[in-house]
Design a protein around this motif. Structure first.
Motif, mmCIF file in Angstrom:
data_model
loop_
_atom_site.group_PDB
_atom_site.id
_atom_site.type_symbol
_atom_site.label_atom_id
_atom_site.label_comp_id
_atom_site.label_asym_id
_atom_site.label_seq_id
_atom_site.Cartn_x
_atom_site.Cartn_y
_atom_site.Cartn_z
ATOM 1 N N ASN A 149 6.172 3.615 -3.576
ATOM 2 C CA ASN A 149 4.982 2.876 -3.308
ATOM 3 C C ASN A 149 5.736 2.153 -4.886
ATOM 4 O O ASN A 149 6.174 2.864 -5.345
ATOM 5 C CB ASN A 149 3.621 3.088 -3.249
ATOM 6 C CG ASN A 149 2.935 3.973 -4.058
ATOM 7 O OD1 ASN A 149 3.639 4.612 -5.403
ATOM 8 N ND2 ASN A 149 1.506 4.919 -3.559
ATOM 9 N N GLU A 150 5.113 1.156 -5.244
ATOM 10 C CA GLU A 150 5.486 1.311 -6.866
ATOM 11 C C GLU A 150 4.961 2.098 -7.821
ATOM 12 O O GLU A 150 5.734 1.596 -8.492
ATOM 13 C CB GLU A 150 4.545 -0.627 -7.231
ATOM 14 C CG GLU A 150 5.142 -1.963 -6.501
ATOM 15 C CD GLU A 150 3.857 -3.017 -6.213
ATOM 16 O OE1 GLU A 150 4.397 -3.486 -7.464
ATOM 17 O OE2 GLU A 150 3.871 -3.703 -5.652
ATOM 18 N N LYS A 151 3.833 2.334 -7.922
ATOM 19 C CA LYS A 151 3.420 3.577 -8.644
ATOM 20 C C LYS A 151 4.243 4.940 -8.531
ATOM 21 O O LYS A 151 4.953 5.401 -10.002
ATOM 22 C CB LYS A 151 2.292 3.697 -8.515
ATOM 23 C CG LYS A 151 1.937 5.150 -9.665
ATOM 24 C CD LYS A 151 0.518 5.554 -8.872
ATOM 25 C CE LYS A 151 -0.401 6.917 -10.191
ATOM 26 N NZ LYS A 151 -1.202 6.974 -9.980
ATOM 27 N N GLU A 152 5.189 5.000 -7.852
ATOM 28 C CA GLU A 152 5.879 5.895 -7.408
ATOM 29 C C GLU A 152 7.267 5.203 -8.044
ATOM 30 O O GLU A 152 7.652 6.339 -8.982
ATOM 31 C CB GLU A 152 6.034 6.720 -5.928
ATOM 32 C CG GLU A 152 4.377 7.700 -5.649
ATOM 33 C CD GLU A 152 4.903 7.480 -4.487
ATOM 34 O OE1 GLU A 152 4.480 8.678 -4.021
ATOM 35 O OE2 GLU A 152 5.494 7.265 -3.322
ATOM 36 N N ALA A 153 7.953 4.751 -7.754
ATOM 37 C CA ALA A 153 9.003 4.313 -8.688
ATOM 38 C C ALA A 153 9.004 3.537 -9.865
ATOM 39 O O ALA A 153 9.982 4.550 -10.264
ATOM 40 C CB ALA A 153 9.472 2.787 -7.702
#
Length: 268
Positions: free
Chosen positions: A165-169
């Protein structure tokens, strides 16, 4: 059309024993200008060097111990791969240390061994200046924690098979010299990547991959994956970012050259 690169394909696998030349021909016809081959153990590290020697300027080899291949006797395998990386006649042909990392998806039985093996290979990357091809599944926190100790020294690399997801990216992109490798999952019907990537990943931080023979993209889902199919990833990614396939091909190849350029010794 600008050519593009499949940065991750296991063409040394038995799945390609009978038609490798045809597979390579189809890839070239599809616009794939180079294919990078990750290793998973001692045997594949040696096989990939031989394969790339037979097909220079198209197949490019790596050497490494995959986390799922880390067992109780991992030190012996690691010692043999270290010899390949540092002392073999073909060591200068290697473009990366990989496929290495952490994988706690099935089991944590060899958790400490995986961490030790990964850290040892991270040190090889620092010493050789070869980038890392990193596999991480259900272990991002542990991986990030380890990499932070070497962040300033590492030459860079690829976080292979990004599906997060965006946080992991954002957490992965804090490592400035690394890019995210994206493959067939991008094309899957329920994938959230078409929204996540343009929202969280700048175009200069992404490369294309297939992970052949696994995870074939739509419309080949369920089939044996092969490098030619990376064209479908390119098309879906260009659509997601709202740019042409030519522009995306040029941008991703520029990213490949930035990350792997020193090891390649050429500009693709």
């Amino acid at each position: 059309m600008a050519f593009f690169v499949d940065t991750h394909a296991h063409l040394d696998g038995e799945e390609f024993n009978s038609d490798l030349i045809a597979v390579m021909t189809r890839a070239q016809e599809a616009g794939v200008g180079a294919v990078f081959l990750p290793a998973i153990d001692v045997a594949t590290s040696l096989n990939i060097l031989s394969l790339s020697k037979a097909h220079p300027d198209y197949l490019y080899p790596m050497a490494g111990l995959h986390p799922e291949e880390v067992k109780a006797d991992y030190k012996e395998a690691l010692a043999q791969i270290k010899t390949i990386v540092f002392d073999s006649p073909q060591k200068d042909k290697l473009i990366a240390i990989g496929e290495v990392g952490l994988d706690y998806y099935w089991s944590r039985e060899f958790e400490h061994e995986q961490l030790a093996a990964f850290e040892e290979q991270v040190k090889w990357s620092v010493e050789t200046r070869l980038p890392l091809m990193i596999h991480c599944r259900k272990a991002q926190n542990e991986m990030v924690h380890l990499l932070k100790h070497y962040e300033k020294e590492l030459p860079g690399g690829v976080f292979h098979c990004f599906t997060g997801n965006e946080k992991e990216a954002k957490e992965l992109l804090q490592f400035d010299r690394f890019v995210l490798g994206v493959g067939g999952v991008l094309t899957f019907k329920k994938s959230h990547l078409p929204e996540v990537l343009p929202a969280a990943v700048p175009l200069d931080r992404i490369v294309l991959e297939t992970d052949s023979p696994y995870m074939a993209p739509v419309p080949h889902r369920g089939e044996r994956n092969e490098p030619a199919f990376v064209a479908h990833v390119l098309e879906k990614m260009a659509e997601s970012y709202g740019i042409t396939t030519d522009e995306l091909a040029s941008r991703t190849t520029a990213n490949v050259n930035r990350v792997f350029g020193t090891a390649l010794g050429i500009s693709l």
